[in-house]
Design an enzyme around this catalytic site. Structure first.
Site, PDB file in Angstrom:
ATOM      1  N   ARG A 225       0.846  -1.185   0.000  1.00 30.12           N
ATOM      2  CA  ARG A 225       0.000   0.000   0.000  1.00 30.12           C
ATOM      3  C   ARG A 225       0.887   1.243   0.000  1.00 30.12           C
ATOM      4  O   ARG A 225       1.927   1.273   0.656  1.00 30.12           O
ATOM      5  CB  ARG A 225      -0.937   0.010   1.225  1.00 30.12           C
ATOM      6  N   HIS A 272       0.011  -0.493 -10.259  1.00 28.33           N
ATOM      7  CA  HIS A 272      -0.816  -1.321  -9.369  1.00 28.33           C
ATOM      8  C   HIS A 272      -1.221  -2.633 -10.063  1.00 28.33           C
ATOM      9  O   HIS A 272      -2.390  -2.989 -10.152  1.00 28.33           O
ATOM     10  CB  HIS A 272      -2.067  -0.561  -8.922  1.00 28.33           C
TER      11      HIS A 272
END
Length: 309
Positions: A225, A272
């Protein structure tokens, strides 16, 4: 009849409808599945952030919210959510993460960039990397994804360390926990991989002080994250003793075009993509959780709302 509402974006419904129906049929469920079921009749919600539901108050009959993502930071603080929440842990997601992490670890361990980017007629021989057993690799976060990655890196004979908030034991991995354990796991680490959840307690785990513990020319790999890293501290460390950072997640996504990560010569940005939930394997997990709930068995991968994961 079990009423199951799919609340993720329309494009995910296109991908998931057939696999979910196949998984529900295989599990022997009698069900209605759709994207437009009256809230008061819904038994289960299949959820992903950015979809059609943000207020869970009308779902008075719902027995669980079943997430399609491993991360739950976008929903765990939602005060309207009173139903049990399950995050996604499935073989497809885990295998994809292991492959991405091992690939980039080996890339940096072997120094592959020098040859991939150095196609300029220069014969770059004579630079021999150490064997894996001489390379300290630390995985921060030993949940399902972190543990799987650590075990695979250990199998490749890296000097593998892992850190988690609570004590863990993994064969072949030197496990640390607590504040002192974090320092020990990072001190002298050649490669650090972040797979922690995003919580108030984990924000800026890598900061000026902790980044300074890494080895000269150390590498940071973040498929976890974005908020786990202090961006400014990382840029400062890259301008001094760190060798590279490969980053797949960011505080703001998509990463703004003007962000210095894009132009920094020691940063690799990936969009991502470290691992995706696969519709077929994820559908099996959703079906199994509904079957378990209907049979009065404990739900899999139930989120601890206070811990945040």
């Amino acid at each position: 009849m079990i009423n199951i509402l799919f609340t993720a974006k329309h494009e995910r419904w296109v991908d998931y409808e057939a696999p979910l129906r196949a998984a529900f049929d295989k599990a022997g469920l009698t069900y209605t599945l759709g994207t437009d079921i009256p809230a008061e009749t819904v038994d289960y919600l299949v959820y992903a952030p950015g979809g059609t539901v943000s207020d869970f108050t009308p779902f008075t009959r719902a027995k669980a919210v079943l997430g399609l993502w491993a991360g739950v930071e976008a929903i765990v603080t939602n005060e309207t959510l009173t139903q049990p929440l399950c995050r996604m842990v499935d073989d497809g997601l885990t295998d994809g993460m292991v492959e991405w992490v091992v690939g980039h670890t080996l890339r940096h361990h072997l120094g592959m960039d020098a040859h991939i980017h150095g196609q300029d007629g220069i014969w770059r021989a004579g630079i021999v990397p150490p064997l894996a057993k001489a390379r300290k690799v630390t995985v921060l976060g030993l949940g399902a994804l972190g543990s799987a990655c650590a075990m695979q890196l250990s199998a490749l004979k890296f000097d593998t360390h892992g850190w988690s908030r609570s004590p863990k034991s993994i064969a072949g991995v030197r496990c640390h926990n607590g504040e002192e354990g974090l320092i020990d796991s990072l001190r002298g680490a050649d490669i650090v991989i972040l797979l922690l959840p995003s919580t108030a307690a984990t924000e800026n785990t890598l900061n000026v002080e902790t980044l300074a513990l890494l080895a000269q020319d150390g590498v940071v790999i973040n498929p976890g994250r974005g908020p786990l890293i202090d961006d400014e501290a990382l840029l400062l460390a890259l301008d001094h003793h760190l060798g590279h950072a490969t980053l797949d997640v960011f505080r703001v996504e998509p990463l703004p075009a003007e962000h210095p990560f894009w132009s920094h010569p020691k940063v690799t940005v990936t969009p991502h993509i470290a691992s995706e939930t696969r519709a077929d394997t994820a559908s099996d997990i959703i079906a199994e959780n509904i079957r378990r709930s209907e049979a009065g068995e404990p739900l899999l991968h139930l989120v601890d709302r206070e811990a945040g994961y």
